[in-house]
Design an enzyme around this catalytic site. Structure first.
Site, PDB file in Angstrom:
ATOM      1  N   GLU A   1       0.832  -1.208   0.000  1.00  0.00           N
ATOM      2  CA  GLU A   1       0.000   0.000   0.000  1.00  0.00           C
ATOM      3  C   GLU A   1       0.864   1.255   0.000  1.00  0.00           C
ATOM      4  OE1 GLU A   1      -3.971  -0.606   2.379  1.00  0.00           O
ATOM      5  OE2 GLU A   1      -2.277  -1.398   3.560  1.00  0.00           O
TER       6      GLU A   1
ATOM      7  N   TYR B   1     -14.960  26.264   0.239  1.00  0.00           N
ATOM      8  CA  TYR B   1     -14.860  24.821   0.004  1.00  0.00           C
ATOM      9  C   TYR B   1     -13.764  24.464  -0.983  1.00  0.00           C
ATOM     10  CZ  TYR B   1     -18.607  26.265  -3.242  1.00  0.00           C
ATOM     11  OH  TYR B   1     -19.379  26.927  -4.153  1.00  0.00           O
TER      12      TYR B   1
ATOM     13  N   ILE C   1      -6.092   5.017   8.230  1.00  0.00           N
ATOM     14  CA  ILE C   1      -6.918   6.113   7.732  1.00  0.00           C
ATOM     15  C   ILE C   1      -7.595   6.855   8.892  1.00  0.00           C
ATOM     16  CG2 ILE C   1      -7.188   5.232   5.396  1.00  0.00           C
ATOM     17  CD1 ILE C   1      -9.988   4.246   6.119  1.00  0.00           C
ATOM     18  N   GLU C   2      -7.591   6.267  10.063  1.00  0.00           N
ATOM     19  CA  GLU C   2      -8.048   6.980  11.253  1.00  0.00           C
ATOM     20  C   GLU C   2      -7.181   8.225  11.463  1.00  0.00           C
ATOM     21  OE1 GLU C   2      -7.795   3.731  10.878  1.00  0.00           O
ATOM     22  OE2 GLU C   2      -9.219   2.665  12.158  1.00  0.00           O
TER      23      GLU C   2
ATOM     24  N   LYS D   1     -11.799   4.085   1.746  1.00  0.00           N
ATOM     25  CA  LYS D   1     -10.704   3.322   1.155  1.00  0.00           C
ATOM     26  C   LYS D   1     -11.322   2.182   0.348  1.00  0.00           C
ATOM     27  CE  LYS D   1      -6.296   1.319   2.641  1.00  0.00           C
ATOM     28  NZ  LYS D   1      -5.442   1.020   3.800  1.00  0.00           N
TER      29      LYS D   1
END
Length: 125
Positions: A22, A54, A73-74, A100
């Protein structure tokens, strides 16, 4: 009063994950952001300075996701939320979902996501 700005489906390429593959090859991540703020001043003034830009939010998210790799990803979601709270003083709260879709799960699945929420009430001053 809390109004809401939503940014959905921002596609980014990053190198996050616990597996070497990854980090070496990377993969697509999709990020959703929901911002809570009092937008009444922006509505009255019609001035970009009175709201959450934005486009700037999208760039902040993209820079973090495409930046230095994290195992989890936390961590990515929390980093985005915390940086957004610092950058945009009009924010009451923000919720960041990092999807993900190509996670290394050995089963068929549609999506996996981590959601981080931060608010002014929870911030240290």
């Amino acid at each position: 009063m809390a109004d809401r700005i939503e940014l959905k489906g921002l596609r980014c390429y990053g190198y996050h994950g616990v597996f070497l593959e990854e980090k070496r090859c990377g993969q697509e991540f999709i990020v959703d952001a929901t911002c809570w703020a009092d937008l009444s001043q922006a509505a009255a003034s019609d001035d970009l300075q009175d709201t959450i830009n934005y486009a700037e939010l999208a760039e902040l998210i993209y820079d973090i996701v495409s930046g230095p790799p994290c195992d989890l990803i936390e961590t990515v979601a929390a980093t985005i939320a915390e940086h957004a709270m610092q950058r945009f003083p009009h924010l009451h709260a923000i919720e960041i979902a990092v999807h993900k879709p190509h996670a290394p799960i050995p089963r068929e699945f549609q999506d996996v996501a981590v959601v981080a929420r931060r608010s002014r009430k929870g911030m240290r001053t």
